[in-house]
Design an enzyme around this catalytic site. Structure first.
Site, PDB file in Angstrom:
ATOM      1  N   TYR A 132       0.845  -1.189   0.000  1.00  0.00           N
ATOM      2  CA  TYR A 132       0.000   0.000   0.000  1.00  0.00           C
ATOM      3  C   TYR A 132       0.882   1.241   0.000  1.00  0.00           C
ATOM      4  O   TYR A 132       1.746   1.393   0.871  1.00  0.00           O
ATOM      5  CB  TYR A 132      -0.942   0.022   1.201  1.00  0.00           C
ATOM      6  N   ASN A 160      -3.309   6.071   6.431  1.00  0.00           N
ATOM      7  CA  ASN A 160      -4.017   6.876   7.425  1.00  0.00           C
ATOM      8  C   ASN A 160      -4.795   5.975   8.385  1.00  0.00           C
ATOM      9  O   ASN A 160      -4.664   4.736   8.353  1.00  0.00           O
ATOM     10  CB  ASN A 160      -4.929   7.894   6.735  1.00  0.00           C
ATOM     11  N   GLN A 173       8.305  15.929  10.299  1.00  0.00           N
ATOM     12  CA  GLN A 173       7.407  14.781  10.476  1.00  0.00           C
ATOM     13  C   GLN A 173       5.960  15.236  10.646  1.00  0.00           C
ATOM     14  O   GLN A 173       5.023  14.570  10.199  1.00  0.00           O
ATOM     15  CB  GLN A 173       7.857  13.926  11.667  1.00  0.00           C
ATOM     16  N   HIS A 205       3.463  15.538   7.620  1.00  0.00           N
ATOM     17  CA  HIS A 205       2.871  14.362   6.986  1.00  0.00           C
ATOM     18  C   HIS A 205       1.346  14.371   7.089  1.00  0.00           C
ATOM     19  O   HIS A 205       0.651  14.027   6.145  1.00  0.00           O
ATOM     20  CB  HIS A 205       3.382  13.077   7.655  1.00  0.00           C
ATOM     21  N   GLU A 217       7.662   5.650  16.788  1.00  0.00           N
ATOM     22  CA  GLU A 217       8.014   5.196  15.440  1.00  0.00           C
ATOM     23  C   GLU A 217       9.423   5.672  15.076  1.00  0.00           C
ATOM     24  O   GLU A 217      10.291   4.882  14.728  1.00  0.00           O
ATOM     25  CB  GLU A 217       6.980   5.742  14.454  1.00  0.00           C
ATOM     26  N   HIS A 218       9.646   6.978  15.128  1.00  0.00           N
ATOM     27  CA  HIS A 218      10.973   7.566  14.887  1.00  0.00           C
ATOM     28  C   HIS A 218      11.504   8.098  16.221  1.00  0.00           C
ATOM     29  O   HIS A 218      10.776   8.773  16.947  1.00  0.00           O
ATOM     30  CB  HIS A 218      10.913   8.758  13.930  1.00  0.00           C
ATOM     31  N   ASP A 273      13.756   8.622   5.856  1.00  0.00           N
ATOM     32  CA  ASP A 273      12.534   8.575   5.042  1.00  0.00           C
ATOM     33  C   ASP A 273      12.844   8.285   3.582  1.00  0.00           C
ATOM     34  O   ASP A 273      11.971   7.808   2.848  1.00  0.00           O
ATOM     35  CB  ASP A 273      11.785   9.914   5.132  1.00  0.00           C
ATOM     36  N   HIS A 285       1.057 -40.002  20.796  1.00  0.00           N
ATOM     37  CA  HIS A 285       2.347 -39.379  20.504  1.00  0.00           C
ATOM     38  C   HIS A 285       3.491 -40.319  20.896  1.00  0.00           C
ATOM     39  O   HIS A 285       4.449 -40.517  20.139  1.00  0.00           O
ATOM     40  CB  HIS A 285       2.497 -38.062  21.281  1.00  0.00           C
TER      41      HIS A 285
END
Length: 422
Positions: free
Chosen positions: A131, A211, A255, A258, A320-321, A351, A410
């Site tokens: 995506y 998103n 950032q 975005h 995330e970062h 990025d 078994h």
């Protein structure tokens, strides 16, 4: 950006805000879940009819336009792309390729005792869906980041979905050799790749950021189709005691541009630095409306009581970062998608061109995994082989464990083979 002290009079406010931030992933996607469920259900039930309706309504697909893009369209985009951008894409792809090749797991075999071999083999997934967000900005970098490691892994069928794909994104698709690219986005694209329609065959796994609607859709279909992670709206934390205020502010604004949902945070025990960053961020965001909106709504500077609290809070929020001051600081980081070290490592380099992937875990999923990698596109399959001697050597232990668990079948399956030469 709000400035909040975690001690003294600000302690109660800070504690409440931190708890809210720790719940951010689940809380955010809950808001859009009813709409996403409806889209998924309609695409699953009505296939292309629903997919085309949503593509026209939400993605701006023109009537009569094909969902599937041709290689000729991709080539035309590449040929009309400026040489400077072509060069940048080739450098980025080369670095992503090299990094993914270094990550690729190896096959190996052990012999824990005579007559016994165990090991692992590595096999690529059969098909993946990548995506690539459209919307405000073209993101050719995301196409490079998702398609390239899949190719290194050896995935045979790679599908790309992107709403209103820009020329730059199509150029990146041409560069990487993509042959199956659909101009659809949002929850409807996730539904098509997960469930399949006449136009879009289903895939084994879906990867890539998006998103809140895309993230919610990925989570909802994850019991039927593999996904990488919830890679939702961007997050940045800078944990700094001595960084350059203007550089920190620039990363926060970068950032934040975005998405209005971006989470942008500075954590420091240096109050003077905190106030300088707040001032610089205000100046830099002035001409950047999305960043300005995002920072006003979700930007925050936490002033902590000490360095230990800065570190503990950073790991609690699992960003995330993450930017830290020095290489030594990497040692205390437990939870993060990707780490950037020092004043000269802007997050924007990650990025685009560094090589490590920019598809990273959000919503505190940095507690349990890192960013997208070649590992997301392969399976590690274990292999076991015994000779009769090896089975005689180790079989008794398996029988003892099986009988202790009450699983006599078994035990017998081992005993039969141990005794077949007696």
């Amino acid at each position: 950006m709000k400035l909040v002290k975690t001690f003294g009079r600000g302690a109660i406010t800070a504690a409440s805000l931190i708890e809210k931030l720790e719940r951010r992933g689940a809380t955010n996607t809950t808001r859009v879940e009813p709409v996403v469920r409806r889209i998924l259900a309609e695409v699953r039930k009505s296939g292309d009819t629903a997919l085309l309706r949503y593509a026209r309504k939400l993605d701006g697909l023109e009537k009569g336009s094909s969902l599937l893009l041709s290689r000729e369209e991709m080539r035309a985009a590449w040929e009309t792309t400026a040489p400077q951008l072509q060069a940048a894409m080739m450098v980025a792809r080369g670095n992503i390729l090299a990094f993914a090749e270094a990550q690729l797991p190896k096959e190996w075999t052990l012999s824990p005792s005579i007559g016994v071999k165990t090991g692992q083999i590595v096999r690529p997934l059969g098909s993946v869906g990548c995506y690539v967000p459209g919307g405000r900005y073209p993101l050719p970098s995301t196409l490079l980041m998702t398609v390239t490691p899949a190719q290194v892994a050896g995935v045979k069928r790679i599908v790309v979905c992107s709403p209103k794909p820009a020329k730059e994104t199509l150029a990146a698709a041409w560069l990487t050799g993509v042959t199956e690219f659909y101009r659809i986005g949002g929850a409807q694209a996730i539904a098509a790749m997960a469930y399949g329609t006449n136009a879009v065959r289903p895939v084994d796994k879906i990867v890539g950021p998006g998103n809140l609607y895309v993230t919610a859709a990925k989570m909802l279909i994850s019991n039927e189709c593999g996904i990488d992670m919830p890679a939702g709206p961007t997050e940045i934390i800078v944990a700094s005691e001595s960084g350059n205020a203007k550089g920190i502010a620039a990363d926060l604004v970068a950032q934040a541009e975005h998405d209005p949902e971006t989470l942008a945070i500075l954590i420091t025990s240096n109050e003077a630095l905190a106030r300088k960053v707040a001032d610089e961020t205000k100046i830099l965001a002035k001409r950047n409306p999305i960043a300005k909106r995002s920072l006003a709504a979700r930007g925050c500077i936490f002033v902590t009581a000490n360095l230990d609290e800065t570190r503990e809070l950073t790991n609690r929020l699992a960003p995330e970062h993450l930017t830290v001051d020095t290489a030594k600081d990497v040692e205390w980081v437990r939870n993060a998608g990707s780490i950037f070290v020092g004043d000269y490592s802007p997050q924007s380099m990650g990025d685009y061109v560094s090589g490590p992937n920019h598809v990273l875990p959000t919503g505190r999923f940095g507690r349990v995994r890192g960013g997208l990698s070649v590992m997301d596109f392969v399976k590690l399959i274990t292999v076991q082989q015994y000779t009769h001697r090896g089975l005689k050597e180790m079989g008794g232990h398996a029988i003892a464990l099986a009988e202790a668990e009450g699983l006599m079948g078994h035990a017998e399956s081992v005993r039969v083979r141990m005794n077949d030469r007696d």
